[in-house]
Write an enzyme that holds these catalytic residues in place. Structure first.
Site, short mmCIF file in Angstrom:
data_model
loop_
_atom_site.label_atom_id
_atom_site.label_comp_id
_atom_site.label_asym_id
_atom_site.label_seq_id
_atom_site.Cartn_x
_atom_site.Cartn_y
_atom_site.Cartn_z
N HIS A 248 19.06 4.33 -7.77
CA HIS A 248 18.62 3.12 -8.46
C HIS A 248 17.11 3.18 -8.62
O HIS A 248 16.41 3.64 -7.72
CB HIS A 248 19.01 1.88 -7.65
CG HIS A 248 18.98 0.63 -8.47
ND1 HIS A 248 17.82 -0.07 -8.66
CD2 HIS A 248 19.95 0.01 -9.18
CE1 HIS A 248 18.08 -1.10 -9.44
NE2 HIS A 248 19.36 -1.07 -9.78
N GLU A 303 27.25 -0.41 -9.21
CA GLU A 303 28.32 0.08 -10.09
C GLU A 303 29.42 0.81 -9.31
O GLU A 303 30.56 0.87 -9.76
CB GLU A 303 27.74 1.03 -11.14
CG GLU A 303 26.70 0.40 -12.02
CD GLU A 303 27.26 -0.59 -13.00
OE1 GLU A 303 28.38 -1.07 -12.76
OE2 GLU A 303 26.59 -0.89 -13.97
N1 ACO Z 1 22.70 11.97 -8.74
C1 ACO Z 1 21.95 13.05 -8.54
N2 ACO Z 1 20.59 13.04 -8.62
C2 ACO Z 1 20.03 11.87 -8.90
C3 ACO Z 1 20.75 10.69 -9.09
C4 ACO Z 1 22.16 10.77 -9.00
N3 ACO Z 1 22.92 9.71 -9.17
N4 ACO Z 1 19.90 9.67 -9.35
C5 ACO Z 1 18.67 10.20 -9.33
N5 ACO Z 1 18.74 11.52 -9.05
C6 ACO Z 1 17.64 12.46 -8.91
C7 ACO Z 1 17.21 13.02 -10.29
O1 ACO Z 1 17.92 14.17 -10.63
C8 ACO Z 1 15.77 13.32 -10.05
O2 ACO Z 1 15.67 14.50 -9.30
P1 ACO Z 1 14.51 15.59 -9.59
O3 ACO Z 1 13.22 14.83 -9.38
O4 ACO Z 1 14.80 16.64 -8.58
O5 ACO Z 1 14.73 16.01 -11.00
C9 ACO Z 1 15.33 12.19 -9.12
O6 ACO Z 1 16.49 11.76 -8.43
C10 ACO Z 1 14.70 11.02 -9.83
O7 ACO Z 1 15.51 10.66 -10.94
P2 ACO Z 1 15.04 9.57 -12.00
O8 ACO Z 1 16.02 9.52 -13.14
O9 ACO Z 1 13.60 9.78 -12.34
O10 ACO Z 1 15.16 8.28 -11.09
P3 ACO Z 1 15.30 6.81 -11.55
O11 ACO Z 1 14.93 5.97 -10.42
O12 ACO Z 1 14.56 6.60 -12.81
O13 ACO Z 1 16.87 6.71 -11.87
C11 ACO Z 1 19.04 5.95 -12.28
C12 ACO Z 1 17.66 5.61 -11.69
C13 ACO Z 1 18.91 6.16 -13.81
C14 ACO Z 1 19.99 4.79 -12.03
C15 ACO Z 1 19.58 7.24 -11.62
O14 ACO Z 1 19.62 7.10 -10.22
C16 ACO Z 1 20.94 7.67 -12.17
O15 ACO Z 1 21.00 8.33 -13.23
N6 ACO Z 1 22.06 7.32 -11.45
C17 ACO Z 1 23.39 7.64 -11.92
C18 ACO Z 1 23.84 6.66 -12.98
C19 ACO Z 1 24.15 5.28 -12.40
O16 ACO Z 1 24.81 5.15 -11.37
N7 ACO Z 1 23.67 4.24 -13.11
C20 ACO Z 1 23.89 2.83 -12.71
C21 ACO Z 1 22.62 2.23 -12.22
S1 ACO Z 1 22.83 0.57 -11.64
C22 ACO Z 1 22.76 -0.37 -13.04
O17 ACO Z 1 22.28 0.03 -14.08
C23 ACO Z 1 23.29 -1.72 -12.95
#
Ligand code: ACO
Length: 355
Positions: A248, A303
């Site tokens: 998140h 989620e």
């Molecule tokens: N699985 C694996 N790796 C992840 C995940 C995940 N679910 N979430 C973040 N990371 C990793 C990324 O790969 C990245 O790694 P790196 O720096 O080695 O490349 C690092 O964590 C940071 O990722 P960002 O996308 O910059 O983090 P951000 O905080 O912006 O992302 C997000 C938040 C988009 C929700 C992300 O965690 C994600 O894509 N999760 C999966 C989708 C999901 O569950 N969405 C629902 C969110 S809740 C809602 O919207 C109500």
């Protein structure tokens, strides 16, 4: 200073919710979410977010009856719904139908009542229509959540209704997430509430925001049995895939909404096999994420357990994001009204780079 994705940038002031991502805390206005779900109904919580106070009995009755009036689908929306191609996703349908709502008042708050009330009917009507099931009209004797289940399924199971109500209350509002930001940007041009909510629905549709629960179902279906958890998750992480339902932007510990939903699920007399798999998968995935992404602090988000609740209610995954939108519309409306009451048009700058 350029911040990709506006990470860490404060773009608005709000009285609607307080989030502490380090401590895993969420308050609607100044009330912790855990207290909200114990004490208040869907309607009371929606009123609290929109009007700023928990409603006294008379005010609540007026609000509830407004929602009942606006539940009914106008003929022109039925016609639009009937004419849309069958293949269109429910989010595309919702976006199209909501964009054609004719607002009946000059007051933003009354417009909000209208949009909140109509979304479940749009979803249920369209779903039953494409499944060739007889349409069930809204029932004035039922509250918002029970009526939604009734229009969708034709019967109401009280345990399921209570789980869905908890989920819907918990997802009404969450600060300046992507869809809420869209709504605020649109209304900041002095556009109308229908346009703001239509923008928000389009933003909510994406898999990184509201589209995650269907991804969680696909993930758990792929895992299928406990002995495959580690192999499936490990392979996904090796292929640099994201694990849906984890991580998140704000929470760097357990998402309090995921925790509360899990507690609600644990009230069930007997946990379905699928939920047992979800609980075990959560545990193993957090361990693997810690290993593969040691600095990211990735835990389950709302989620993940939303998917578990929807699956328990036997709700089609095609509806998940639309149902999430039917509760978040309250936060969208409240934010849009907050924005327009103290407005500066959003117009950030872009940094030119040569390519
Ligand atoms: N699985 C694996 N790796 C992840 C995940 C995940 N679910 N979430 C973040 N990371 C990793 C990324 O790969 C990245 O790694 P790196 O720096 O080695 O490349 C690092 O964590 C940071 O990722 P960002 O996308 O910059 O983090 P951000 O905080 O912006 O992302 C997000 C938040 C988009 C929700 C992300 O965690 C994600 O894509 N999760 C999966 C989708 C999901 O569950 N969405 C629902 C969110 S809740 C809602 O919207 C109500």
């Amino acid at each position: 200073m350029y911040k990709p994705g506006l990470k860490g940038v404060t773009a608005v002031e709000t009285s609607l919710s307080q989030i502490n991502g380090e401590q895993g805390m969420l308050l609607y206005r100044n009330t912790p979410i855990q207290e909200i779900i114990k004490k208040y109904s869907f309607e009371e919580t929606a009123y609290y977010l929109l009007y700023g106070t928990i409603p006294a009995k008379e005010k609540l009755i007026i609000f509830e009856s407004n929602l009942k009036i606006y539940r009914k689908l106008p003929i022109h929306i039925m016609r639009i719904l009937d004419s849309l191609p069958k293949e269109l996703s429910m989010m595309d349908v919702l976006r199209t139908a909501v964009s054609s709502v004719t607002l009946e008042h000059d007051s933003y708050l009354k417009n909000a009542n209208q949009l909140i009330a109509i979304m479940p009917t749009i979803i249920a009507y369209r779903y039953r229509k494409i499944k060739n099931q007889p349409i069930i009209n809204p029932d004035d004797n039922l509250n918002h959540v029970n009526n939604f289940i009734y229009m969708l399924k034709g019967n109401i199971n009280t345990t399921h209704a209570s789980m869905l109500e908890t989920y819907l209350i918990m997802t009404m509002e969450h600060g300046l997430n992507a869809s809420t930001f869209s709504a605020r940007v649109t209304i900041s041009t002095q556009s109308d509430l229908v346009s703001a909510i239509t923008s928000a629905i389009g933003t909510m549709k994406g898999p990184l925001h509201g589209g995650a629960p269907s991804g969680v179902i696909r993930l758990l279906d792929e895992i299928n049995t406990e002995d495959r958890i580690i192999e499936v998750i490990h392979n996904k992480l090796k292929n640099k895939e994201r694990i849906m339902g984890f991580g998140h932007r704000v929470y760097k510990t357990v998402d309090p909404r995921a925790e509360a939903l899990k507690n609600k699920i644990n009230e069930l007399d007997e946990l379905p096999e699928w939920i047992k798999l979800a609980i075990k998968t959560e545990k193993e995935t957090i361990k693997l994420l810690n290993k593969h992404k040691p600095n990211q602090r990735l835990y389950t988000n709302v989620e993940y357990y939303a998917a578990a609740i929807m699956k328990s209610l036997d709700i089609d995954p095609e509806l998940f994001t639309a149902i999430f939108s039917s509760s978040r519309v309250i936060g969208w409306c409240a934010h849009a009204i907050e924005q327009i009451n103290n407005n500066t048009i959003f117009r950030p700058t872009a940094k030119y780079i040569t390519k």
